[in-house]
Design an enzyme around this catalytic site. Structure first.
Site, PDB file in Angstrom:
ATOM      1  N   CYS A   1       0.784  -1.196   0.000  1.00 22.88           N
ATOM      2  CA  CYS A   1       0.000   0.000   0.000  1.00 22.88           C
ATOM      3  C   CYS A   1       0.823   1.256   0.000  1.00 22.88           C
ATOM      4  CB  CYS A   1      -0.842   0.045   1.270  1.00 22.88           C
ATOM      5  SG  CYS A   1      -1.018  -1.543   2.034  1.00 22.88           S
TER       6      CYS A   1
ATOM      7  N   ASN B   1       2.167  -1.231   5.757  1.00 19.25           N
ATOM      8  CA  ASN B   1       2.513  -1.520   4.372  1.00 19.25           C
ATOM      9  C   ASN B   1       3.490  -2.663   4.437  1.00 19.25           C
ATOM     10  OD1 ASN B   1       3.361  -1.682   1.768  1.00 19.25           O
ATOM     11  ND2 ASN B   1       4.338   0.334   1.711  1.00 19.25           N
ATOM     12  N   GLY B   2       3.076  -3.818   3.987  1.00 17.63           N
ATOM     13  CA  GLY B   2       3.984  -4.949   4.047  1.00 17.63           C
ATOM     14  C   GLY B   2       3.234  -6.216   4.305  1.00 17.63           C
TER      15      GLY B   2
ATOM     16  N   MET C   1      19.980 -28.646 -14.008  1.00 18.88           N
ATOM     17  CA  MET C   1      18.784 -29.149 -14.676  1.00 18.88           C
ATOM     18  C   MET C   1      17.668 -29.388 -13.643  1.00 18.88           C
ATOM     19  SD  MET C   1      19.832 -28.897 -17.727  1.00 18.88           S
ATOM     20  CE  MET C   1      18.501 -29.557 -18.719  1.00 18.88           C
TER      21      MET C   1
ATOM     22  N   GLU D   1      18.407 -14.304 -18.342  1.00 18.66           N
ATOM     23  CA  GLU D   1      18.727 -13.062 -17.649  1.00 18.66           C
ATOM     24  C   GLU D   1      20.096 -12.501 -17.983  1.00 18.66           C
ATOM     25  OE1 GLU D   1      19.707 -12.795 -13.531  1.00 18.66           O
ATOM     26  OE2 GLU D   1      19.438 -14.941 -13.260  1.00 18.66           O
TER      27      GLU D   1
ATOM     28  N   LYS E   1      14.922 -22.781  -8.478  1.00 20.92           N
ATOM     29  CA  LYS E   1      15.395 -22.197  -7.226  1.00 20.92           C
ATOM     30  C   LYS E   1      14.631 -20.933  -6.897  1.00 20.92           C
ATOM     31  CE  LYS E   1      19.239 -20.198  -9.790  1.00 20.92           C
ATOM     32  NZ  LYS E   1      20.637 -19.851  -9.850  1.00 20.92           N
TER      33      LYS E   1
ATOM     34  N   CYS F   1      21.562 -32.144 -25.736  1.00 20.18           N
ATOM     35  CA  CYS F   1      21.649 -32.315 -24.283  1.00 20.18           C
ATOM     36  C   CYS F   1      21.248 -33.738 -23.924  1.00 20.18           C
ATOM     37  CB  CYS F   1      20.718 -31.331 -23.582  1.00 20.18           C
ATOM     38  SG  CYS F   1      20.427 -31.700 -21.854  1.00 20.18           S
TER      39      CYS F   1
ATOM     40  N   CYS G   1      25.963 -28.812 -15.962  1.00 24.13           N
ATOM     41  CA  CYS G   1      26.011 -27.439 -16.458  1.00 24.13           C
ATOM     42  C   CYS G   1      26.856 -26.555 -15.536  1.00 24.13           C
ATOM     43  CB  CYS G   1      24.614 -26.835 -16.537  1.00 24.13           C
ATOM     44  SG  CYS G   1      23.347 -27.940 -17.147  1.00 24.13           S
TER      45      CYS G   1
ATOM     46  N   CYS H   1      29.953 -29.587 -20.080  1.00 25.03           N
ATOM     47  CA  CYS H   1      28.950 -30.253 -20.908  1.00 25.03           C
ATOM     48  C   CYS H   1      29.605 -30.877 -22.138  1.00 25.03           C
ATOM     49  CB  CYS H   1      27.892 -29.242 -21.337  1.00 25.03           C
ATOM     50  SG  CYS H   1      26.681 -29.942 -22.477  1.00 25.03           S
TER      51      CYS H   1
END
Lengths: 1539, 494
Positions: A34, A268-269, A513, A926, A977, A1142, A1148, A1153
């Protein structure tokens, strides 16, 4: 209100109730966040204008709230003020009620049922109880409201609002006493109405019941509040303070009562440990005593009402603590303690205060900015992590404004006395009576000095070393160890893959994996009970914590022995045994077993049962619970549950079951806080086991067999890497500590004490009977194992340990992590892998069908939930030709987010080319993307990934990256993860990776666990808005991982205007994750997807978002199931990689690999044999299979299939010894929407981009954009102008790429208080100068632009002591410059990889995770400076020599500057700072440069220094080798050979 | 995994063989175990795959935990490697020498490199185990009192017997020959497996309580009914002994033998027995019909006997030198395999059909009339004009085996309801479920070649082990509680 409306209300409730009993909705998982704050007159002068200002502030926070399917229904807003005596007196007078004098009457604000008859019966009870309690009931008043104001949904839920007036009896002496009485009365009324009339909080609720404060709130948007409540406009409505709150809830059916403020707080939280806190309170309330209430106390219990939100629960307990005698700030300090134990800067008295109180109550942990008031004081505090923003301004005319962001109220710069922000763990208090502001030190000092807490702790607290040595300690029994390991289900993998790495490295083992092995409940093998539980984790509504880099907030200390009365304070309260780590050594356990010191008493309760007798486990479990209860009654303070003594017939009750059963029995009997539960068991061996035991109530664990195992493997030479058994054990314990801290940090929890009993898990495949009885309060949506089956499983394990054919020398293989033929069944196995490779490489659909048959038909060995679904083909078949073509279906497909870095260039581009060719989407992952890939190849193909990911590391997230996307995906979590960050070791960061990630080769790159700009749902909304601005054409996607409550989160995400939501299964792949996370975090996507779809449908939000699903999707059938459960798009990652070669090496993370897929090793990359064609074949095969299923089910269009759960027939596994109880009906429930919606995406989100001032900027900047002609623009800005400059930057990037425009081509000058994300992604060539201040995320993702924030002329405060920009500024900046003429909030320049910045002071965690660029701090820094900083340089001006206390030296070296180049660099930057901002501080330093230059520290990571040196050397050698090449033919040849 | 980067650093190497010149002068083994160091380096090449194809369905039938013992060898933990190996394989000394190693053709490293030398490491482990004295009897701790008959003492029978004895049952193995071992003893030439290696293992098996009754041909010497009467369970573990014949003109001539008439004689001679009128290749032109392993054994034996020439004929075309499209990784590749016997001298001919054995007038074969063939529409057809003659003094038929002999035991049991499958093998299912290995009549089980038809030693061991488990479960389910268990754990009640 019409009758119709009522029946609609009821219908709506029915729908919600239905959804929660038969479907996946559960109100427990609603979250909110909020905008909040207060405004007050320091001198306590009441005025109308304070309220007006409060309401104005509320309106200016509007963007922090949210609306759902109905744009006029808000999630809630409200205001708390001091009792406006004149107004109330007047209003009462109109009802002919004469009130006693101020302070002698109370006003109850009542939300009552609309039905008059029912309402009257409620009122009667209220009147009666007031009178019974000897107070005067003075009468009622209808609160005048405009019932037409609320939105459609809110209107239906509208309560009948009345005020009641209560006069104080003569015997009441003080107003405080009266308040306590009112509190008692209210509690009694509450209980009576709940029990007698069975009304829940939507029918009866009391916002306030006080003589001091009055609350107006409701399910209203900010502007609706005054329109609804006529009272608020009355000229006599006056107060010296106004606390306001605007709510953003993930769901749209929160009711009126959930609006804040509550009776004492606005929040707020989110309280992450709520379940544990509730349980502990339930236990504590049984033993509470208070002189104020005496026997009445029992009438107030339970303190916590069922169904309350986390904030309301917090408020209830806070209220209790205050009403029973503690001051409000004192109670707040108990419930939200700062991080004290590791804080070297904190004085010992304060530490002692916290330590003393820690023995009484665990922290209510989670992100929290709380404003609180009792009418006399008003204050605010932040949790230890400071994960919510709060800025304040104090004016010269004695006004304080504290809100979630700056600029919510206009204040003349000249009138500003000071500006600040709440810092982590700190409190800000205004005493309205004394007319005085107290800072953190002042408030707390007074409280800390109340009692000799330090002495009490010193005298009473026991430490282990104070206990006498035990007479006996169990030795290691090598002779029987193998047999006992078998009894407790150990496998070879447990030892080789889990325990051994822990003993060697002191950390959990890492793997790669995803998991593709059977769910525990579907497995034919016996499973430890632990495997039926999945860890929950934070996503979106609260952030996970970085337990490594922000270690200072984490805490493993707990206390053993009985707790005392919560409502009093005595020295005896501190009489507990301090435990620094929940794992007890054998000798520590014996010390406890034989304890004679102090008031402690221990007892053993064996948890063994006779495995040869049926039902003996159930019987024994009951006995164990009874024995524990009797022991606690008899004053035993340490209950030791033990399974020592297993033999060929005696088996152990699963340790987790025993612990949790005893824990809950003790809670139910009110005895839990009188005793501690210690589990002595051979079973737990991995970190996850310990986390579960703690999470279900174990106070301490003695894993004796784990210790013996370590000793045994050490003795047999398996740990040659460590020098001694002690070292191995120490490492093991270190790994456990780190691992535990990590597991609770995933949920945003910081302390073991509050994790204990918090039950942050979901059960998959346990019967409600088991869960309700023994794991009370745990979510379980897939019913399964009964206690009898669990017994059978335990007996099977026991028998298997004595199986004559089992290997006499060693343990069973396991086969969970690596495939073993006799181990757990895996869907990826030699046959499926080879068939998939062959079929896609050869374009052979027949072989593909063999492959898919092996996956789809799990009749003998079940792995996935979907294997239990049968597709209903009873409707008429459609001819295959009439089904939508495969070429259309493949457009719904994408490849998974795998970063270039985790997989090779070859693999990454191959996927991109394939997906571009078929009109699907590939995902960057990423790691950023090389901008070369944005340019089409000569043959017209493209290596550009359509989906660009924005993850917590923000690697390579530039304006140019963003504009080159069709979809921008915010990765909140990753299936393998969730809740964790990652780390790419420097070794793997080669030149190309460094380039795409805007970093330096050889420098480690850390992805933080949280996005530092997303600590809550309203933050996510902001980031979505930022990205949408940068690239309005791209869809904004949010990636979530399946867990309980994900649907509610998804609803919030949809309300935050995401276009696309991806639900990932727990089984997604990874390039490197802790093995335990791969296995135990998150749930299967079937559950998460189904929950998401149900809740979006219910909320009427389904048709404004695309839903995608991924996580080990392998066949067309998987896609069909996904569609039927509600998804319209599908992601594949592992399977396409398999087509590229693969073979699931699961290496990995080692860079080895052998297929050249997941490696950066140039030699191994040569082995890559994949081709885009294989991926294309795969996608088309899948689509073809989908078509076949569609034809058989009678669907022509794919969209017809979405959400058709009625076409799924769940199978019962009658022949499966334990899975036969599985019940999946909740997954298939089809809720009736409360608001109309389609079952797939048909509507655009309203991103409200049209109001952006960037449109104006772009218009004015046309000459620059089109022709590169310089332009100058001037403009005013407000806090509601968010994300200024991003859209303009997108335009620059679209035209000019990374290079941008020449410097200062677009000059923009602004004035005022800018909203969040000012100058975010600012592109090169833009200079954005702001005179005034700005909020959080200023300069986030700075992409080469120049940002200047300076204070206005005429101010009298000192910029170096006052805040000018908010938190998390320059987050993920990749280039550009920033000059900040004041102090920045927490986490300045976090993950900066290239920007140069000058700032005059920073908060905590400055330069965290920085990987490049320069930061010059010309003032104070907060704590934990440079944590996780792996690159770049910070220069800190520190004339008072204090900086060293504030730095985190884990990764960096700190030295004085000696190098002339460095001096030049700093001086240059300061000079520019002066030039741009006219900074006094800069001037002062430059004027005295020869002296001041010696006050600078240079902060530089060691690794970065080496990397820079290496680059220099390489440059040098390149030049020299070039020269050589020219002169020598030999080396030319060599070069050619290498090339 | 020993060394994550081992596969990049080390090359595949194979154990050394004695040179052809010297080895063909005797019948002894000529292939050597790895040295410890060699094995260690080869073990380091193993990548400890997430999915070890070598161990999975595409690889080792006996489910050896190959990556595990490769790692143990790399770490010099030989005894544990041996224990690990023995945990899945009763007789690694046989498979380590004789197995065609489907594991290696499934090895992941083989995708784009040379596979790990799994078989040789296996052999090194067991050879070392014996030389260190680590292979000792594991007699049962408790006896169940159940009596079990195992018919046949080849690898399947031996594996079943050993497993059952260790489980505490009283096991009697019936063997029709005078020595134990079945094909191992009589079919495999000594130069591939010296027979003391079998004896060495038999010592252990006997010490574990198994009783061997040789010279007992069930169905002939004794009646199948006797077994049914006297035992709680009967395990049929005989071989697939009926050879595939070549029915063409001249088949009745002298000088034409089945391989299994020829090979056992040499083994017996090696063992010191006297054989009257031994079939010998000495100074003869030998033609071997059949291109498989048995044929290859005939080649090696013929050369050792001093054949004038050795020619091996195969109906199928010459396979490719390397794995081709039709047998991709990880499957067993159809490639040209050159055995050590081939190295010793042979002419190999492919796509050859024998039309007729030619009579030298004395009722002896003197030549073969052959034709080149091609494969068309599922049939081999002669290529016209390719007819030729091959000189032959001795013809050995090594064309495989069709099913077990039915005469005697099987026929007797058939009368009691025993069913055979379409191929003439004893019908019993196969796998990891309760009814596996149960034949169609009560208390009879079947495993090995007698159940699955001619196959590999490693399959025989695998079936023998699994069958033993099935027998044990069947015998023990009703009275589970009577099964005493190890009492090695000390009670530790507090």
């Amino acid at each position: 209100m019409s009758k119709l409306a009522f029946s609609m209300t009821e219908a709506r409730e029915d729908k919600i109730n239905d959804a929660s009993t038969r479907g996946m909705y559960n109100s427990d998982f609603e979250h909110d966040a909020c905008g909040m704050g207060f405004i007050a007159d320091i001198k306590g002068r009441k005025s109308r204008s304070i309220i007006d200002k409060g309401l104005e502030v509320l309106k200016n926070l509007e963007h922090r709230g949210a609306v759902g399917a109905d744009p006029l229904t808000g999630d809630g807003s409200g205001i708390l003020i001091q009792m406006p005596d004149e107004f109330i007196r007047k209003a009462a007078g109109r009802q002919n009620i004469t009130l006693p004098k101020e302070g002698r009457y109370g006003v109850g604000v009542m939300f009552l049922p609309q039905k008059a008859v029912l309402r009257r019966s409620v009122e009667t009870i209220i009147e009666k109880i007031v009178i019974d309690e000897n107070q005067q009931f003075l009468g009622w008043r209808d609160v005048p409201v405009n019932p037409e104001v609320p939105g459609h949904g809110a209107k239906l839920m509208q309560p009948f609002i009345r005020h009641c007036f209560i006069g104080a009896d003569k015997k009441i002496k003080t107003q405080d006493e009266f308040e306590r009485k009112l509190y008692l009365i209210r509690r009694i009324i509450d209980h009576r109405i709940r029990t007698e009339l069975k009304l829940d909080r939507s029918k009866y609720y009391v916002p306030s019941f006080s003589s001091k404060v009055l609350i107006y709130k409701g399910m209203l948007l900010a502007p609706q509040l005054t329109a609804y409540y006529h009272d608020l406009l009355d000229p006599d409505m006056i107060s010296a303070m106004a606390m306001i709150h605007l709510r953003f809830s993930t769901n749209t059916f929160p009711t009126w009562d959930l609006a804040h403020p509550f009776r004492m707080i606005a929040h707020n939280g989110e309280i992450n440990t709520l379940r544990g806190n509730k349980n502990w309170m339930e236990a504590r309330q049984a033993v509470m005593e208070s002189p104020y209430y005496g026997k009445d106390l029992k009438r107030m219990i339970p303190i916590i009402m069922e169904g309350q939100s986390d904030s309301a629960t917090f408020d209830s307990v806070l209220e209790l603590l205050v009403m029973s005698g503690r001051s409000l700030p004192h109670a707040i300090m108990m419930m939200i303690p700062e991080a004290w134990s590791k804080n070297d800067l904190m004085d010992t008295k304060r530490k002692a205060f916290y330590e003393y109180h820690a023995t009484m109550m665990e922290p209510w942990d989670g992100p929290a900015a709380v404003v609180f008031s009792d009418g006399r004081v008003i204050g605010a505090t932040l949790d230890r992590n400071g994960l919510r923003p709060a800025r304040y301004v104090i004016t010269k005319d004695d006004l304080v404004v504290l809100t979630s962001e700056a600029g919510t109220m206009f204040i003349e710069p000249e009138n500003i006395r000071s500006k600040g922000r709440l810092q982590p763990g700190r409190m800000f208090l205004l005493d309205l009576v004394k007319g005085k502001i107290l800072d953190d030190e002042e408030v707390k000092k007074e409280i800390i000095d109340q009692k000799p807490y330090g002495k009490w702790v010193e005298d009473n607290m026991l430490k282990f070393h104070q206990l006498p040595d035990p007479p006996f300690t169990y030795p290691v029994d090598h002779e029987t160890i193998l047999q006992r390991q078998k009894i407790f289900g150990y496998t070879k993998e447990d030892i080789s893959m889990i325990m051994r790495p822990m003993c060697i490295h002191g950390e959990e083992a890492v793997g790669s994996m995803g998991t593709d092995a059977s769910l525990a409940v579907l497995s034919e093998k016996h499973q430890p009970l632990f495997r039926y539980f999945k860890q929950s984790f934070a996503q979106v509504t609260n952030p996970p914590i970085d337990a490594i880099r922000e270690e200072l907030v984490m805490e493993l200390t707990t206390y053993l022995g009985p707790e005392q009365n919560l409502l009093s304070e005595t020295p005896l309260h501190a009489h507990r045994i301090e435990l620094n780590n929940p794992l007890l050594s054998n000798s520590q356990l014996e010390k406890l077993r034989n304890i004679t010191k102090g008031h402690f008493k221990s007892t053993n309760i064996p948890i063994l049962f006779d495995s040869t007798l049926r039902h003996n486990m159930r019987e024994r479990l009951e006995q164990v619970c009874n024995e524990a209860v009797s022991a606690a009654k008899e004053g035993v303070s340490l209950i030791i549950l033990t399974d020592r003594g297993v033999d060929d017939s005696l088996a152990s009750i699963p340790s987790l079951l025993a612990v949790s059963a005893v824990h809950h029995s003790l809670i139910k009997t009110g005895l839990r806080t009188k005793t501690s539960i210690i589990i002595e068991s051979g079973e737990p061996r991995e970190i996850f086991h310990y986390a579960l035991l703690c999470g279900y109530g174990a106070n301490a664990i003695n894993p004796y067999l784990a210790y013996e195992t370590i000793s045994d493997i050490y003795r047999s030479g398996y740990l040659t890497e460590v020098e001694s058994y002690e070292m191995a054990k120490k490492n093991f314990l270190k790994a456990v500590s780190k691992g535990l801290v990590k597991i609770f940090s995933k949920m945003g929890i910081s302390t073991l004490q509050s994790y204990c009993g918090a039950q942050i898990f979901e059960a998959v495949g346990l019967d409600t009977e088991i869960v309700n009885k023994y794991f009370t309060g745990t979510a379980t949506r897939v019913e399964g194992l009964s206690l009898e089956m669990l017994e059978e499983e335990t007996v099977r394990r026991h028998k298997a340990a004595f199986d004559i054919f089992s290997d006499p020398y060693s343990l069973p293989a396991g086969g969970i992590y690596h495939y073993r033929r006799d181990g757990e069944h895996h869907l990826w196995n030699p046959l499926t892998i080879s068939k998939l490779q062959l079929s896609t490489q050869r374009g052979d659909y027949k072989t593909f069908k063999e492959y898919s048959e092996l996956i789809n038909n799990q009749n003998i060995k079940h792995v996935t939930i979907r294997s239990l679904f049968e597709l209903d083909a009873s409707d008429e078949r459609v001819p295959l030709e009439e089904v939508e073509p495969a070429s259309e279906i493949v457009k719904r497909f994408s490849t998974g987010a795998m970063s270039f870095g985790s997989i090779s260039w070859e693999a990454h581009t191959s996927l991109a080319i394939a997906m571009n060719r078929i009109g699907g989407k590939s995902n960057t992952g990423e790691g950023g993307e090389d901008s070369k890939r944005y340019i089409p190849l000569p043959n017209g193909e493209s290596m550009r990934s359509a989906i660009k990911q924005v993850a917590s590391g923000r690697f390579g997230v530039t304006a140019n990256y963003l504009v080159n996307a069709d979809e921008l995906q915010i990765k909140m979590a990753q299936g393998a993860k969730p809740g964790e960050g990652g780390q790419l070791p420097g070794l793997k960061v080669d030149k190309i990776i460094a380039r795409t990630r805007f970093s330096t080769p050889g420098v480690t790159l850390i992805s933080p666990p949280p996005h530092h700009d997303i600590y809550s749902i309203e933050d996510l909304k902001q980031l979505i808005f930022d990205l949408k601005n940068a690239n309005p054409k791209a869809r904004i996607s949010v990636k979530l991982v399946s867990e309980v409550g994900v649907g509610t989160v998804a609803a919030g995400v949809a309300k935050a205007h995401a276009d696309h939501i991806l639900i990932s299964g727990h089984d997604g792949g990874t390039g490197a994750s802790p093995i335990a996370s791969i296995q135990h975090a998150g749930t299967p996507w079937e559950i998460g997807l189904s929950e998401t779809n149900q809740i979006l449908m219910l909320n009427g939000l389904r048709d404004r978002v695309y839903i995608a699903v991924d996580g080990q999707l392998k066949t067309g059938r998987d896609v069909v199931i996904g569609a039927l459960l509600g998804a319209e798009e599908f992601g594949f990652a592992t399977a396409p990689l398999v087509t590229q070669g693969c073979i699931m090496m699961r290496k990995c993370h080692l860079n080895t690999c052998p297929a050249g897929v997941a490696t950066q090793d140039p030699e191994l990359r040569k082995r890559f044999a994949g081709k885009p064609e294989y991926v294309i074949n795969f996608m088309f095969f899948i689509a073809e299979e989908v078509r076949e299923f569609m034809a058989s089910m009678g669907f022509r269009k794919f969209s017809e299939m979405i959400g058709r759960t009625d076409k799924i027939i769940p199978q019962r596994l009658n022949n499966h010894w334990k899975a036969r109880g599985l019940d999946l009906s909740k997954l298939l429930f089809k809720p009736e929407p409360i608001y109309p919606t389609n079952s797939f995406r048909t509507r655009e989100q309203d991103h409200a981009l049209e109001y952006q001032i960037d449109h104006e900027l772009i218009k004015l900047a046309q000459p620059a954009l089109e022709k590169g002609k310089p332009v100058q623009i001037k403009m005013r800005v407000k806090n509601t102008n968010r994300t200024v400059g991003a859209m303009l930057s997108g335009e620059v990037a679209k035209r000019y790429g990374d290079a941008g425009l020449p410097d200062r081509t677009i000059l923009i000058e602004m004035e005022g208080t800018a909203g969040q994300s000012f100058g975010t992604f600012l592109a090169k060539g833009i200079e954005l100068k702001l005179t005034g201040e700005s909020n959080d995320y200023t300069g986030k993702g700075l992409s080469g632009g120049k940002l200047i924030i300076k204070v206005p002329e005429g101010i009298t405060y000192d910029p170096t002591e006052n805040i000018i920009i908010g938190n998390t500024c320059l987050y993920g900046a990749t280039g550009g410059e920033a000059y900040i003429n004041g102090v920045a909030g927490e986490r300045f320049a976090v993950r900066n990889s290239g920007a140069y910045a000058v700032v005059e002071g920073v908060g905590d965690h400055g330069c965290e995770y920085m990987t490049g660029g320069r930061v010059v701090v010309l003032g104070k820094t907060g704590r934990n400076f440079a944590a996780g900083m792996s690159g770049g340089i910070a220069y800190v001006w520190d004339p008072k020599n204090q900086f060293m206390k504030y730095i985190n030296k884990q990764m960096v070296d700190v030295e004085t500057i000696i190098n002339e180049n460095d001096f030049d660099e700093v001086k240059q930057l300061i000079r520019k700072h002066l030039e741009h901002t006219n900074s006094n501080r800069a001037k002062l330093i430059l004027d005295n440069w020869d002296e001041e230059k010696n006050s600078f520290w240079k902060v530089m990571p060691g690794e970065y220094k080496i990397a820079l040196q290496k680059i220099e050397e390489e440059k040098a050698s390149e030049t020299s080798s070039e020269l050589q090449n020219r002169s020598s033919e030999d080396s030319m040849e060599l070069e050619a050979a290498n090339g | 995994m020993g060394k994550p980067t081992g596969f990049k650093e080390y090359k595949r190497s194979k154990p050394t063989l004695d040179p052809v010149k010297t080895r063909i002068k005797h019948h002894k083994e000529f292939e050597h175990s790895f040295t410890k160091e060699q094995a260690k380096i080869q073990g380091a090449r193993c990548m400890d795959c997430g999915i070890p194809f070598c161990h999975g369905d595409t690889g080792c039938p006996v489910q050896n935990y190959i990556p595990e013992w490769n790692d143990l060898v790399y770490r010099d933990r030989w005894k544990e490697a041996l224990e690990n190996l023995h945990s899945t394989n009763n007789f690694p000394e046989f498979t380590g020498r004789l197995c065609p190693a489907p594991c290696e053709s499934a090895c992941v490293l083989g995708i784009n490199d040379l596979p790990v030398t799994i078989k040789s490491i296996e052999r090194t482990i067991i050879d070392r185990g014996f030389s260190e004295g680590w292979v000792v009897p594991q007699p049962p701790k408790v006896l169940t009192g159940k009596k079990i008959a195992v018919v046949g003492s080849g690898p399947a029978g031996l594996a079943a017997a050993q497993q059952l004895a260790r489980a505490g049952h009283l096991v009697t193995v019936f063997e029709k020959n005078d020595k134990i071992g079945g094909l191992l003893r009589y079919g495999i030439p000594d130069f591939k497996l010296e027979k003391w290696i079998i004896d060495r293992r038999l010592e252990q098996i006997k010490a574990e309580g198994v009783v061997f009754q040789t010279n007992t041909n069930v169905g002939m010497t004794i009646q199948a009914a006797d077994l049914m009467k006297n035992f709680d369970a009967v395990v049929l573990a005989g071989g697939s002994e009926k050879p595939r014949d070549i029915q063409i003109p001249g088949r009745n001539l002298k000088g034409i033998y089945f391989a299994m008439e020829f090979l056992p004689q040499q083994n017996k001679v090696n063992a010191g027995e006297e054989i009257k009128n031994q079939i010998t290749a000495k100074d003869k032109n030998v033609i071997i019909i059949g291109g498989g392993d048995t044929g290859s054994d005939c080649v090696g034996t013929s050369n050792r006997q001093g054949a004038k020439s050795v020619t091996q004929l195969e109906l199928l075309p010459e396979p490719p030198a390397v794995r081709d499209y039709n047998t991709p990784w990880p499957y067993w590749p159809l490639i040209l395999r050159t055995s050590s016997s081939h190295e010793e001298g042979v002419t190999r001919k492919w796509s050859i059909n024998t039309k007729e054995f030619k009579d030298n007038g004395k009722g002896e074969v003197y030549a073969l009339l052959c034709n080149e063939v091609k494969f068309e529409q599922g049939k081999f057809v002669d290529i016209t004009g390719t007819e030729f003659e091959l000189k032959a003094d001795l013809v050995l038929i090594a064309a495989g085996f069709v099913h077990p002999l039915h005469e005697g035991m099987i026929n007797q049991l058939k009368e009691n309801g025993l069913q055979l499958d379409a191929g003439g093998n004893v019908k019993a299912s196969f796998g990891d479920f309760p009814d596996a290995y149960k034949a169609s009549i009560n208390k009879v089980f079947a495993c090995g070649d007698m159940r699955r038809g001619q196959s590999l030693i490693v399959w025989a061991i695998a079936e023998g082990r699994k069958c033993a488990e099935a027998v044990h479960k069947a015998l023990m389910t009703e009275k589970h509680e009577s099964m005493a268990v190890s009492s090695s754990i000390k009670p530790m009640l507090i």
